[in-house]
Write an enzyme that holds these catalytic residues in place. Structure first.
Site, PDB file in Angstrom:
ATOM      1  CE  LYS A 202      -3.838   2.004   2.688  1.00 10.50           C
ATOM      2  NZ  LYS A 202      -4.717   1.794   3.875  1.00 10.50           N
TER       3      LYS A 202
ATOM      4  CB  SER B 157      -8.568   0.747   5.653  1.00  8.89           C
ATOM      5  OG  SER B 157      -9.129   2.010   5.861  1.00  8.89           O
TER       6      SER B 157
ATOM      7  CB  SER C 121      -7.786   3.747   3.036  1.00 11.11           C
ATOM      8  OG  SER C 121      -7.041   2.979   3.996  1.00 11.11           O
TER       9      SER C 121
END
Length: 422
Positions: A72, A165, A141
């Site tokens: 990420k 997330s 996210s």
């Protein structure tokens, strides 16, 4: 739809000599070429470097066996730009890797690229689309991490969770998501949003695959326990159950019945007030810490923040230290009360998300069924295998007691198998 890649199966094939890491990397490169233009799972990517690194000798002997991994874009990387999903950092090149990036590299994983994130892992969406239906959100996210695994581009990806997330995008994209116990895997070298909540998460095809990755990263025994008896499951819907769609209710009921048929002990349980009060405390803890964690961005680069984040940080600055300290006390009491509640159970079974992935890309969905468990620091697993009325995935969530990650993963694997057999 490209089939997902099983990390366990690929690693086993590499170790047996049936596959080479370079062949796995080539398979990933082919899927990326085919789908990335539509899905936009990556913020930065270097396929040529991935293919070159996969030729390195000795990878098969290491824990990750040379498998490609997505990271990420909230984690610092020397080899890739790190923008944290923000315009402020679009030219940022960190001088050091995050701890998780070094852990991957030391254990024989190959970082293929940076997966897309919402702005500072908050709510402003990335460009990523849901591989199951590109007109729908992948969640956030950790949008790109979930989407890359769902699209068969990678067997493993790293995300993070501050509210929902990891579990929510895993549910929306139909992949397994694992949020370990708080601090089991270090967040050092990540862009902090809330230091009391931010937790690393893993995405893969199945429960055994995320357990494999957690073992490879941490060096702990987190594989599925083959000797475990059918689990004792506490079904907890929470007072927010009214936010669950018919699809989410149906998925939870199906998982419950499947577990019962497989001889699990299943009992509906109500959260005591001491635990339930922590749901509101999450918002206070997150807001107070975010206002400090992003103080420099607010003071120096306010105009480059999204309207959603700017409004949030302005309101967050109004949270007083006394209010924050009271929320922390509530959290501490809730963690003890939850540990007492689940002492007689192996895991909790509950909702992963309100339902199927919402249509459109303007929102990443609601974390209403995730934030409490994140605040408690509990291990959480999204279990796949169920769908809603329109055919999109709807996961169910397994929550364990803090520090008992192997038990949570083993219970999740049991439910996964029961759902498949139903």
């Amino acid at each position: 739809m490209t089939a997902m890649l099983s990390a366990c199966a690929l690693a086993a094939a590499i170790r047996s000599g049936d596959l080479a890491p370079a062949e796995v990397a080539a398979r990933c490169a082919e899927a990326i070429t085919a789908r990335e233009g539509e899905i936009q799972a990556f913020a930065a990517l270097d396929v040529e470097k991935l293919l070159a690194r996969a030729q390195r000798p000795g990878l098969a002997a290491l824990p990750f066996a040379g498998l490609p991994v997505g990271v990420k874009d909230t984690f610092d990387t020397v080899d890739f730009p790190t923008a944290y999903g923000s315009r402020i950092y679009r030219r940022h090149r960190p001088a050091a890797d995050a701890a998780i990036v070094r852990m991957i590299a030391r254990n024989g994983g190959l970082v293929a690229g940076k997966t897309s994130t919402t702005e500072f892992a908050f709510t402003t969406p990335a460009a990523t689309r849901n591989p199951r239906r590109p007109s729908h959100t992948p969640g956030g996210s950790s949008s790109g991490s979930a989407a890359a695994v769902a699209a068969g581009m990678l067997p493993l990806a790293i995300g993070s969770q501050t509210a929902g997330s990891v579990i929510r995008p895993a549910s929306y994209c139909g992949v397994t998501g694992f949020k370990p116990s708080f601090k089991l895997i270090p967040m050092l070298g990540s862009k902090t949003f809330s230091w009391s909540l931010d937790t690393i998460g893993l995405f893969a095809a199945g429960v055994a695959d995320v357990a494999f990755a957690a073992c490879a990263l941490s060096g702990r025994e987190l594989s599925i326990d083959p000797t475990a008896r059918p689990p004792r499951l506490a079904v907890i819907r929470t007072p927010r159950a009214g936010a669950a769609s018919h699809d989410a209710d149906a998925a939870l009921e199906t998982a419950m019945r499947a577990a019962e048929r497989a001889r699990a002990h299943v009992r509906e349980v109500t959260l005591p007030p001491e635990v339930e009060s922590a749901d509101e405390a999450h918002a206070i803890v997150q807001a107070y810490e975010a206002a400090l964690a992003l103080a420099d961005e607010w003071d120096r680069h306010r105009r480059q923040l999204s309207p959603q984040l700017a409004v949030y940080l302005e309101q967050a600055a109004a949270v007083t230290p006394d209010t924050y300290d009271a929320a922390r006390r509530t959290t501490r009491l809730a963690r003890h009360a939850f540990a007492d509640l689940v002492e007689s159970y192996d895991a909790v079974l509950t909702y992963s998300a309100p339902g199927e992935a919402p249509e459109g890309l303007a929102s990443t969905g609601s974390s209403i069924f995730n934030r409490l468990w994140t605040l408690l620091g509990a291990p959480c697993v999204n279990v796949t295998g169920l769908t809603g009325a329109s055919g999109l995935p709807v996961g169910v969530q397994v929550v364990g007691r803090f520090g008992r990650d192997r038990s949570a993963l083993t219970a999740a694997a049991f439910i996964e198998k029961a759902i498949r057999a139903a």
